[in-house]
Design a protein around this motif. Structure first.
Motif, mmCIF file in Angstrom:
data_model
loop_
_atom_site.group_PDB
_atom_site.id
_atom_site.type_symbol
_atom_site.label_atom_id
_atom_site.label_comp_id
_atom_site.label_asym_id
_atom_site.label_seq_id
_atom_site.Cartn_x
_atom_site.Cartn_y
_atom_site.Cartn_z
ATOM 1 N N SER A 4 0.981 -1.201 0.174
ATOM 2 C CA SER A 4 -0.208 -0.006 -0.187
ATOM 3 C C SER A 4 1.010 1.372 0.017
ATOM 4 C CB SER A 4 -0.860 0.031 1.187
ATOM 5 O OG SER A 4 -0.205 0.144 2.305
ATOM 6 N N LEU A 5 0.425 2.248 -0.540
ATOM 7 C CA LEU A 5 0.821 3.392 -0.324
ATOM 8 C C LEU A 5 -0.243 4.320 0.628
ATOM 9 C CD1 LEU A 5 1.940 4.566 -4.182
ATOM 10 C CD2 LEU A 5 3.357 4.343 -2.156
ATOM 11 N N ARG A 6 0.608 5.100 1.772
ATOM 12 C CA ARG A 6 -0.209 5.611 2.834
ATOM 13 C C ARG A 6 -0.274 7.059 2.546
ATOM 14 N NH1 ARG A 6 1.255 0.685 5.071
ATOM 15 N NH2 ARG A 6 -0.415 -0.335 6.020
ATOM 16 N N LEU A 7 -1.298 7.902 2.468
ATOM 17 C CA LEU A 7 -1.325 9.354 2.545
ATOM 18 C C LEU A 7 -1.864 9.481 3.958
ATOM 19 C CD1 LEU A 7 -1.359 12.297 1.436
ATOM 20 C CD2 LEU A 7 -3.771 11.813 0.653
ATOM 21 N N ASP A 8 -1.070 10.227 4.811
ATOM 22 C CA ASP A 8 -1.570 10.822 6.254
ATOM 23 C C ASP A 8 -2.245 12.091 5.951
ATOM 24 O OD1 ASP A 8 0.615 12.746 6.578
ATOM 25 O OD2 ASP A 8 1.840 11.094 7.054
ATOM 26 N N HIS A 9 -2.967 12.528 7.220
ATOM 27 C CA HIS A 9 -3.479 13.781 7.532
ATOM 28 C C HIS A 9 -2.671 14.940 7.411
ATOM 29 C CE1 HIS A 9 -2.073 12.629 11.483
ATOM 30 N NE2 HIS A 9 -2.366 13.789 11.788
ATOM 31 N N ALA A 10 -1.379 14.632 7.615
ATOM 32 C CA ALA A 10 -0.200 15.790 7.582
ATOM 33 C C ALA A 10 0.426 15.951 6.145
ATOM 34 C CB ALA A 10 0.729 15.412 8.506
ATOM 35 N N GLY A 11 -0.288 15.290 5.268
ATOM 36 C CA GLY A 11 0.212 15.468 3.784
ATOM 37 C C GLY A 11 1.506 14.668 3.304
ATOM 38 N N GLY A 12 1.715 13.778 4.323
ATOM 39 C CA GLY A 12 2.844 12.922 4.045
ATOM 40 C C GLY A 12 2.395 11.650 3.240
ATOM 41 N N LEU A 13 3.289 11.088 2.379
ATOM 42 C CA LEU A 13 3.096 9.810 1.656
ATOM 43 C C LEU A 13 4.283 8.607 1.818
ATOM 44 C CD1 LEU A 13 1.143 8.760 -1.362
ATOM 45 C CD2 LEU A 13 3.592 8.156 -1.343
ATOM 46 N N GLN A 14 3.950 7.598 2.419
ATOM 47 C CA GLN A 14 4.966 6.442 2.436
ATOM 48 C C GLN A 14 4.562 5.421 2.050
ATOM 49 O OE1 GLN A 14 5.173 7.724 6.936
ATOM 50 N NE2 GLN A 14 5.466 5.440 6.925
ATOM 51 N N PRO A 15 5.614 4.350 1.473
ATOM 52 C CA PRO A 15 5.391 3.170 0.985
ATOM 53 C C PRO A 15 5.422 2.018 1.985
ATOM 54 C CG PRO A 15 7.457 3.512 0.318
ATOM 55 C CD PRO A 15 7.000 4.713 1.029
ATOM 56 N N CYS A 16 5.700 2.373 3.179
ATOM 57 C CA CYS A 16 6.081 1.418 4.345
ATOM 58 C C CYS A 16 5.811 2.040 5.529
ATOM 59 C CB CYS A 16 7.488 0.848 4.320
ATOM 60 S SG CYS A 16 7.934 -0.386 5.557
ATOM 61 N N LEU A 17 4.981 1.455 6.480
ATOM 62 C CA LEU A 17 4.647 2.025 7.736
ATOM 63 C C LEU A 17 5.943 1.939 8.843
ATOM 64 C CD1 LEU A 17 3.706 -0.383 9.930
ATOM 65 C CD2 LEU A 17 1.463 -0.163 8.840
ATOM 66 N N LEU A 18 6.796 1.069 8.435
ATOM 67 C CA LEU A 18 7.881 1.039 9.465
ATOM 68 C C LEU A 18 9.039 1.976 9.006
ATOM 69 C CD1 LEU A 18 8.310 -2.732 9.941
ATOM 70 C CD2 LEU A 18 6.979 -1.273 11.283
ATOM 71 N N ARG A 19 8.770 2.663 8.099
ATOM 72 C CA ARG A 19 9.937 3.419 7.554
ATOM 73 C C ARG A 19 9.634 4.985 7.159
ATOM 74 N NH1 ARG A 19 14.294 1.003 4.804
ATOM 75 N NH2 ARG A 19 15.102 3.077 4.502
ATOM 76 N N ASP A 20 9.710 5.613 8.310
ATOM 77 C CA ASP A 20 9.527 7.210 8.352
ATOM 78 C C ASP A 20 10.253 7.913 7.425
ATOM 79 O OD1 ASP A 20 7.129 6.851 9.892
ATOM 80 O OD2 ASP A 20 8.026 7.729 11.666
ATOM 81 N N ASP A 21 11.527 7.356 7.200
ATOM 82 C CA ASP A 21 12.589 8.027 6.590
ATOM 83 C C ASP A 21 12.077 7.947 5.083
ATOM 84 O OD1 ASP A 21 13.130 5.343 6.818
ATOM 85 O OD2 ASP A 21 14.981 5.532 5.889
ATOM 86 N N LEU A 22 11.236 7.088 4.656
ATOM 87 C CA LEU A 22 10.923 7.090 3.227
ATOM 88 C C LEU A 22 9.603 7.905 2.859
ATOM 89 C CD1 LEU A 22 11.190 3.157 2.426
ATOM 90 C CD2 LEU A 22 12.946 5.200 2.228
ATOM 91 N N ARG A 23 9.341 8.831 3.914
ATOM 92 C CA ARG A 23 7.808 9.606 3.760
ATOM 93 C C ARG A 23 8.185 10.768 3.004
ATOM 94 N NH1 ARG A 23 5.748 13.500 7.108
ATOM 95 N NH2 ARG A 23 3.355 13.547 7.125
ATOM 96 N N LEU A 24 7.432 11.140 1.950
ATOM 97 C CA LEU A 24 7.409 12.089 0.933
ATOM 98 C C LEU A 24 6.340 13.253 1.420
ATOM 99 C CD1 LEU A 24 8.136 13.480 -1.795
ATOM 100 C CD2 LEU A 24 6.246 12.150 -2.768
ATOM 101 N N ASP A 25 6.695 14.495 1.528
ATOM 102 C CA ASP A 25 5.722 15.513 1.900
ATOM 103 C C ASP A 25 5.335 16.013 0.705
ATOM 104 O OD1 ASP A 25 4.516 17.671 2.925
ATOM 105 O OD2 ASP A 25 6.113 18.600 3.791
ATOM 106 N N LEU A 26 3.864 15.868 0.529
ATOM 107 C CA LEU A 26 3.099 16.385 -0.631
ATOM 108 C C LEU A 26 2.454 17.684 -0.596
ATOM 109 C CD1 LEU A 26 0.721 12.967 -1.596
ATOM 110 C CD2 LEU A 26 2.943 13.793 -2.572
#
Length: 342
Positions: free
Chosen positions: A294-316
């Motif tokens: 899954s690709l996860r879009l959060d309420h803060a505008g971040g998107l990440q391909p893995c919930l264990l890896r915050d370092d892979l989060r993209l700010d949209l």
């Protein structure tokens, strides 16, 4: 499986291959409307944000502050759907706690016959919001039913409003939508109730998913609560001979049973998981039981391909501020992840 046709309106100059392949493999786009929840299930990963039980124990640790508007969510949805990513799941926390739930869910763009919108909820607020939920384009409601008594509801989720409210929410969902599904995490705390939960689903002809525990840092202290699905698999084999194993696509392997026409799915560790790209060298791979699905879009505008890896989060948010380009940014990020260059 047929590859989706890319829209002629997509911007040129972007390599859409990775995103397109992800869509073909039935990858999910999970949209978190809020990190808040009226339950505090001990195993919650909160889509990569701080889970409610952790916040209750450590008041100084808070989830990311929300920064997306309803218009932002809808803009991202329009772009990713145009790009071919059409399996959309709305999550939380509890999504129906969000003030954005109604303006987002009642204004969903057309997703087409090959797409779907699913609301994942604990069921406790469905009856309260039934009137406007009936006007949405939601195709499915998936209710998390990890308990089947007041006692287990309190032990697992630390709430006292009672199981009757959850079960009434399921009935309300059945009144509103043609497809309602249940999912249950297998754990020591509900092991004695699994047969009753299965009977409940079969009697109401509700598709059912049982899941073995996904370990995260936040539920490390409860590792002993994890139980296998072996006993449940044996029970299902006593009810039906219609069984298949699915290991294609992305994510975890699963056993799928059909009991009198009702599908019961078991997500099991021993069937393996399917990794792509950067997963191959990820230092957390030995702990991961999900794979990349899954690709996860959060309420803060971040998107990440893995919930264990915050370092892979993209700010949209910068792309949203420009009014376009979020799908291109997601496609580039996914390509980099797949190629192992993030």
């Amino acid at each position: 499986m047929t590859a989706p046709t890319l829209s002629p309106f997509l911007p040129s100059g972007t390599d859409w291959t990775a995103l397109r392949n992800f869509a073909v493999l039935r990858g999910q786009f999970r949209v978190s409307l809020t990190p808040l929840c009226n339950e505090a299930c001990w195993f919650c990963h909160n889509e990569g944000d701080v889970p409610p039980p952790h916040t209750r124990r450590h008041r100084e640790v808070r989830p990311r502050p929300g920064s997306l508007t309803a218009g932002d969510y809808l803009s991202v949805l329009r772009e990713v759907i145009t790009a071919g990513l059409k399996r959309i799941y709305f999550t939380g926390g509890e999504p129906l706690l969000s003030p954005l739930a109604r303006p987002v869910l009642t204004a969903l763009p057309e997703v087409g016959p090959d797409g779907s919108y699913t609301l994942i909820t604990n069921g406790s607020l469905v009856r309260r919001h039934a009137e406007w939920l009936s006007t949405t384009r939601l195709d499915k409601v998936k209710v998390s039913l990890h308990y089947f008594s007041d006692a287990s509801l309190y032990e697992i989720a630390r709430v006292r409003f009672g199981i009757a409210r959850i079960l009434d929410g399921i009935e309300a969902a059945r009144e509103l939508f043609d497809r309602v599904e249940l999912n249950t995490l297998l754990q020591r705390e509900n092991a004695h109730e699994i047969p009753a939960i299965l009977d409940y689903a079969l009697e109401r002809r509700l598709p059912m998913q049982f899941i073995e525990l996904v370990g995260t840092d936040f539920n490390e202290a409860h590792r002993s609560s994890a139980v296998t699905a072996d006993r449940l698999v044996a029970q299902l084999r006593g009810l039906t001979t219609d069984e298949r194993t699915e290991i294609a696509g992305v994510g975890q392997g699963r056993r799928v049973f059909r009991v009198d026409g009702v599908e019961v799915e078991i997500i099991q560790r021993d069937l393996g998981r399917h990794h792509v790209g950067q997963c191959g060298t990820c230092p957390l791979k030995p702990k991961c039981v999900e794979g990349f699905w899954s690709l996860r879009l959060d309420h803060a505008g971040g998107l990440q391909p893995c919930l264990l890896r915050d370092d892979l989060r993209l700010d949209l948010r910068p792309f949203l501020a420009e009014g376009a380009g979020t799908a291109s940014a997601i496609a580039r990020h996914l390509s980099a992840f797949t190629e192992g260059t993030l």
